[in-house]
Design a protein around this motif. Structure first.
Motif, PDB file in Angstrom:
ATOM      1  N   HIS A 139      10.642 -21.190   0.164  1.00 58.11           N
ATOM      2  CA  HIS A 139      10.676 -19.825   0.706  1.00 58.11           C
ATOM      3  C   HIS A 139       9.527 -19.646   1.701  1.00 58.11           C
ATOM      4  CE1 HIS A 139      11.475 -15.614   0.877  1.00 58.11           C
ATOM      5  NE2 HIS A 139      10.253 -15.301   0.482  1.00 58.11           N
ATOM      6  N   ARG A 140       8.335 -20.141   1.277  1.00 60.67           N
ATOM      7  CA  ARG A 140       7.161 -20.073   2.160  1.00 60.67           C
ATOM      8  C   ARG A 140       7.401 -20.837   3.447  1.00 60.67           C
ATOM      9  NH1 ARG A 140       1.571 -22.229   0.675  1.00 60.67           N
ATOM     10  NH2 ARG A 140       1.114 -21.584   2.785  1.00 60.67           N
ATOM     11  N   LEU A 141       7.926 -22.072   3.258  1.00 61.84           N
ATOM     12  CA  LEU A 141       8.194 -22.913   4.434  1.00 61.84           C
ATOM     13  C   LEU A 141       9.186 -22.238   5.379  1.00 61.84           C
ATOM     14  CD1 LEU A 141       8.646 -26.646   3.372  1.00 61.84           C
ATOM     15  CD2 LEU A 141       7.246 -25.731   5.210  1.00 61.84           C
ATOM     16  N   SER A 142      10.194 -21.621   4.777  1.00 65.22           N
ATOM     17  CA  SER A 142      11.210 -20.961   5.591  1.00 65.22           C
ATOM     18  C   SER A 142      10.596 -19.799   6.388  1.00 65.22           C
ATOM     19  CB  SER A 142      12.327 -20.505   4.656  1.00 65.22           C
ATOM     20  OG  SER A 142      13.129 -19.604   5.258  1.00 65.22           O
ATOM     21  N   ASP A 143       9.692 -19.035   5.701  1.00 73.19           N
ATOM     22  CA  ASP A 143       8.996 -17.939   6.411  1.00 73.19           C
ATOM     23  C   ASP A 143       8.181 -18.486   7.576  1.00 73.19           C
ATOM     24  OD1 ASP A 143      10.027 -16.061   4.808  1.00 73.19           O
ATOM     25  OD2 ASP A 143       8.204 -15.670   3.631  1.00 73.19           O
ATOM     26  N   LEU A 144       7.494 -19.605   7.306  1.00 70.21           N
ATOM     27  CA  LEU A 144       6.650 -20.198   8.347  1.00 70.21           C
ATOM     28  C   LEU A 144       7.502 -20.636   9.541  1.00 70.21           C
ATOM     29  CD1 LEU A 144       4.107 -21.539   9.502  1.00 70.21           C
ATOM     30  CD2 LEU A 144       4.633 -23.534   8.132  1.00 70.21           C
ATOM     31  N   VAL A 145       8.614 -21.290   9.242  1.00 68.02           N
ATOM     32  CA  VAL A 145       9.501 -21.734  10.323  1.00 68.02           C
ATOM     33  C   VAL A 145      10.017 -20.530  11.115  1.00 68.02           C
ATOM     34  CG1 VAL A 145      11.737 -22.825  10.785  1.00 68.02           C
ATOM     35  CG2 VAL A 145      10.121 -23.914   9.255  1.00 68.02           C
ATOM     36  N   ASP A 146      10.344 -19.437  10.397  1.00 70.65           N
ATOM     37  CA  ASP A 146      10.795 -18.217  11.092  1.00 70.65           C
ATOM     38  C   ASP A 146       9.709 -17.710  12.034  1.00 70.65           C
ATOM     39  OD1 ASP A 146      13.232 -18.203   9.939  1.00 70.65           O
ATOM     40  OD2 ASP A 146      12.725 -16.769   8.346  1.00 70.65           O
ATOM     41  N   ASP A 147       8.454 -17.712  11.515  1.00 67.37           N
ATOM     42  CA  ASP A 147       7.333 -17.254  12.351  1.00 67.37           C
ATOM     43  C   ASP A 147       7.171 -18.139  13.577  1.00 67.37           C
ATOM     44  OD1 ASP A 147       6.794 -15.161  10.783  1.00 67.37           O
ATOM     45  OD2 ASP A 147       4.949 -15.942   9.883  1.00 67.37           O
TER      46      ASP A 147
END
Ligand code: ADP
Length: 408
Positions: free
Chosen positions: A235-243
């Motif tokens: 979930h964290r990684l996905s947020d980072l990729v979105d950012d």
């Protein structure tokens, strides 16, 4: 001794050319450049030719002065000195030296008695002409200094122009490298997005299946915890990729803003509602009684307010309040998000808007983050023709300001 001489001769510059030659070449180039900067009539060759009539005029003026004033003509050297000065000022040191020579010979021949003969071979003749010669040479020396100062200034100008060209070229290369980096970031983020989503999906499916099985074996608990961790981290990684995608999209201008009139107060209300539910924190909102209309992309503005409010919650104690205020005045709208946490040291305030920057306090704390949120906020606000900045007094409060133009 021989070796030293050899070394001096073979010293080369960065490009491998002998230093002495380069220096000489440079001087020749500079002279050419200096001459090119002068108007045509001030070319030294014209100066050499012009010095003959000008000196002649000066000497004639002296003789005329003697004829008119007789013994009362005290300074016969002045008119020829003025001639030298004129030649020196307009044509430089070479023609000036020729004028000194011509004027000395002419004064000696025509003026110093006995007239119409050369006395420079005698000591008396030399002593008589010496003051004039010295003053003439002084003029030539002063002009030579002036010329060399001008050439040095020209050299400095040349060098600074060259440096400016180099800097421009470097800047161009940096821009290219930067755009390659953005391209890489964008491609890498896109490529990461799919496997991360798949891993997360698979972890969630496994978790769901696991929850339906009888929980009687001890490994079940360990497996559940592991899968939950995988879910949380992806979930964290996905947020980072979105950012990262948002940032590279904003930077490259590819991310189009969907602009329309929207109520900033309403955007804040929605964000605060979500954040209250998520964090169970007191968040106070103060807005004008009327809608605060700005022309913007409401989703992106929501992202800005969410980042600021979630940061305020993240970086302040759990019991302290967060205040959101909106003011509207003279065609501009000011949004303020304030918290009463540890704050940010003065020298770090300017850096927090840079991508990936986190304050040492944030890095050493357990608060997670990648330092991208504020960089995204800055890009979004600037693409709305607005400004974002932060004021903080460590130990007291931190306020983030967003200024946007009001809808006309
Ligand atoms: P992060 O994901 O680290 O929160 P941000 O870009 O949102 O990234 O913020 C950058 C840094 O600015 C944070 O790491 C933190 O050090 C600092 N910061 C942001 N908001 C606050 C705040 N309200 N109080 C103190 N520090 C803050």
């Amino acid at each position: 001794m021989k070796d030293e001489k050899y070394m001096r001769e073979t010293l080369t510059d960065r490009t491998g050319r002998p230093l002495k030659r380069v220096r000489l070449q440079k001087r020749v180039e500079l002279r050419r450049l200096y001459a090119a900067h002068q108007p045509r009539w001030r070319h030294p060759l014209i100066g050499y030719l012009a010095s003959v009539p000008i000196v002649a005029l000066g000497v004639a003026a002296s003789m005329l002065g003697r004829q008119i004033l007789g013994a009362n003509f005290f300074f016969p050297g002045i008119p020829p000195s003025i001639s030298i000065l004129i030649v020196a000022l307009f044509w430089g040191v070479g023609p000036a030296l020729l004028s000194v020579l011509l004027a000395t010979i002419a004064l000696d021949y025509f003026y110093i008695p006995p007239s119409f003969q050369f006395d420079l071979m005698t000591l008396k003749g030399v002593l008589q002409i010496l003051p004039f010669l010295v003053s003439g040479l002084f003029i030539a020396i002063i002009v030579a200094q002036r010329e060399s100062a001008r050439m040095r200034a020209l050299e400095a100008e040349e060098e600074s122009n060259q440096r400016a060209d180099e800097l421009e070229q470097l800047n161009e290369e940096l821009k290219q490298a930067n755009s390659m980096k953005d391209q890489f970031l964008s491609i890498a983020s896109h490529e990461l997005k799919t496997p991360i989503t798949t891993i997360r999906g698979q972890a969630q499916v496994a978790l769901r299946r696991l929850s339906k099985l009888p929980q009687d074996r001890p490994e079940m608990e360990t497996m559940t915890t592991t899968l939950q961790r995988i879910d949380a981290q992806t979930h964290r990684l996905s947020d980072l990729v979105d950012d990262l995608l948002a940032l590279s999209g904003l930077r490259s201008g590819k991310l189009q803003l969907d602009m329309s009139d929207c109520d900033l107060a309403q955007v804040c209300r929605e964000v605060i509602e979500d954040q209250r539910l998520l964090h169970n924190r007191p968040i106070e909102l103060t807005t004008p009684p009327v809608p605060v209309i700005v022309c913007g992309d409401s989703n992106r503005l929501n992202q800005v307010v969410t980042n600021l409010v979630s940061n305020a919650i993240k970086y302040s104690p759990s019991e302290s309040p967060v205040q959101v205020r909106i003011q509207q005045e003279k065609g501009r709208v000011l949004l303020m998000v304030q918290d009463f946490g540890k704050g940010i040291a003065q020298d770090q305030v300017a850096q927090i808007f840079e991508p990936f920057y986190r304050t040492p306090d944030a890095v050493s704390s357990s608060k997670q983050g990648m330092g991208l949120g504020l960089a995204i906020c800055k890009d979004i606000v600037e693409r709305h023709n607005g400004r974002i900045w932060c004021e903080s007094i460590p130990g007291q409060y931190t306020t983030f300001y967003v200024e946007l133009p009001g809808a006309s």
